[in-house]
Design a protein around this motif. Structure first.
Motif, PDB file in Angstrom:
ATOM      1  N   UNK A 103      39.037   9.329  56.834  1.00 24.48           N
ATOM      2  CA  UNK A 103      38.473  10.265  57.807  1.00 24.48           C
ATOM      3  C   UNK A 103      38.722  11.719  57.396  1.00 24.48           C
ATOM      4  N   UNK A 104      38.050  12.158  56.369  1.00 24.89           N
ATOM      5  CA  UNK A 104      38.261  13.521  55.893  1.00 24.89           C
ATOM      6  C   UNK A 104      37.149  14.446  56.378  1.00 24.89           C
ATOM      7  N   UNK A 105      36.862  14.418  57.671  1.00 24.78           N
ATOM      8  CA  UNK A 105      35.776  15.216  58.228  1.00 24.78           C
ATOM      9  C   UNK A 105      36.275  16.202  59.268  1.00 24.78           C
ATOM     10  N   UNK A 106      37.381  16.851  58.979  1.00 25.74           N
ATOM     11  CA  UNK A 106      37.910  17.850  59.885  1.00 25.74           C
ATOM     12  C   UNK A 106      38.856  17.271  60.910  1.00 25.74           C
ATOM     13  N   UNK A 107      39.228  18.099  61.841  1.00 21.13           N
ATOM     14  CA  UNK A 107      40.211  17.735  62.853  1.00 21.13           C
ATOM     15  C   UNK A 107      39.594  16.974  64.024  1.00 21.13           C
ATOM     16  N   UNK A 108      38.478  17.464  64.528  1.00 18.77           N
ATOM     17  CA  UNK A 108      37.938  16.968  65.788  1.00 18.77           C
ATOM     18  C   UNK A 108      37.152  15.673  65.632  1.00 18.77           C
ATOM     19  N   UNK A 109      37.207  14.864  66.701  1.00 19.41           N
ATOM     20  CA  UNK A 109      36.347  13.684  66.753  1.00 19.41           C
ATOM     21  C   UNK A 109      34.897  14.152  66.817  1.00 19.41           C
ATOM     22  N   UNK A 110      33.985  13.299  66.439  1.00 13.36           N
ATOM     23  CA  UNK A 110      32.571  13.647  66.339  1.00 13.36           C
ATOM     24  C   UNK A 110      31.828  13.339  67.638  1.00 13.36           C
ATOM     25  N   UNK A 111      32.225  14.010  68.719  1.00 12.89           N
ATOM     26  CA  UNK A 111      31.673  13.726  70.043  1.00 12.89           C
ATOM     27  C   UNK A 111      30.159  13.917  70.118  1.00 12.89           C
ATOM     28  N   UNK A 112      29.643  14.919  69.440  1.00 10.06           N
ATOM     29  CA  UNK A 112      28.227  15.269  69.576  1.00 10.06           C
ATOM     30  C   UNK A 112      27.414  14.946  68.329  1.00 10.06           C
TER      31      UNK A 112
END
Length: 147
Positions: free
Chosen positions: A98-107
């Motif tokens: 999961x190397x896509x930043x800190x935040x979950x992908x809510x949107x």
């Protein structure tokens, strides 16, 4: 040595953390192990992990941690070992998958999920590794019998 492995205090906070982490992780393990909840089952999951360069032993340990380890947490059996396996799995996922930043992908605006969920799971696992399973755990019963 065995006393330390099963030792826990009677904290209800540890009980809630243990059950919450187990209930959240178990469906992920059941996806990988049996194909439930939209998963692919053991064979396909092992093949996928291997196609990603993950050695078979590591893939199998991840599946065990997420399924049997989560069940162990729910029951409060071998809590420290179960939490260690889940914590290590979450650390690996946060670093390598999961190397896509800190935040979950809510949107659905990122390439994938962030690692904030993993940090929470790791913190819960560390709490259980040091504190044990808490009240209403099989560890507490075993610890009492050993004494």
């Amino acid at each position: 040595m065995i006393e330390k492995f099963f030792h826990t205090d009677s904290s209800w906070i540890l009980t809630f953390v243990r059950i919450a982490l187990g209930v959240v992780i178990l469906p992920h393990g059941l996806q990988k192990l049996f194909g439930w909840f939209g998963g692919f089952g053991l064979g396909a999951t092992m093949s996928f992990f291997q196609s990603q360069g993950i050695p078979s032993l590591i893939a199998f340990l991840v599946i065990l941690a997420e399924s049997l380890g989560a069940l162990g947490l729910i029951l409060g059996f071998a809590t420290k070992l179960s939490a260690f396996g889940i914590g290590l799995t979450m650390l690996g996922a946060a670093i390598f998958v999961r190397a896509n930043g800190f935040f979950m992908n809510w949107f659905n605006t990122q390439a994938g999920e962030g690692f904030e969920y993993h940090i929470l799971a790791i913190a819960m696992a560390l709490t259980l590794m040091f504190g044990g399973g808490g009240a209403l755990s099989l560890d507490a019963l075993i610890s009492e019998k050993i004494r």
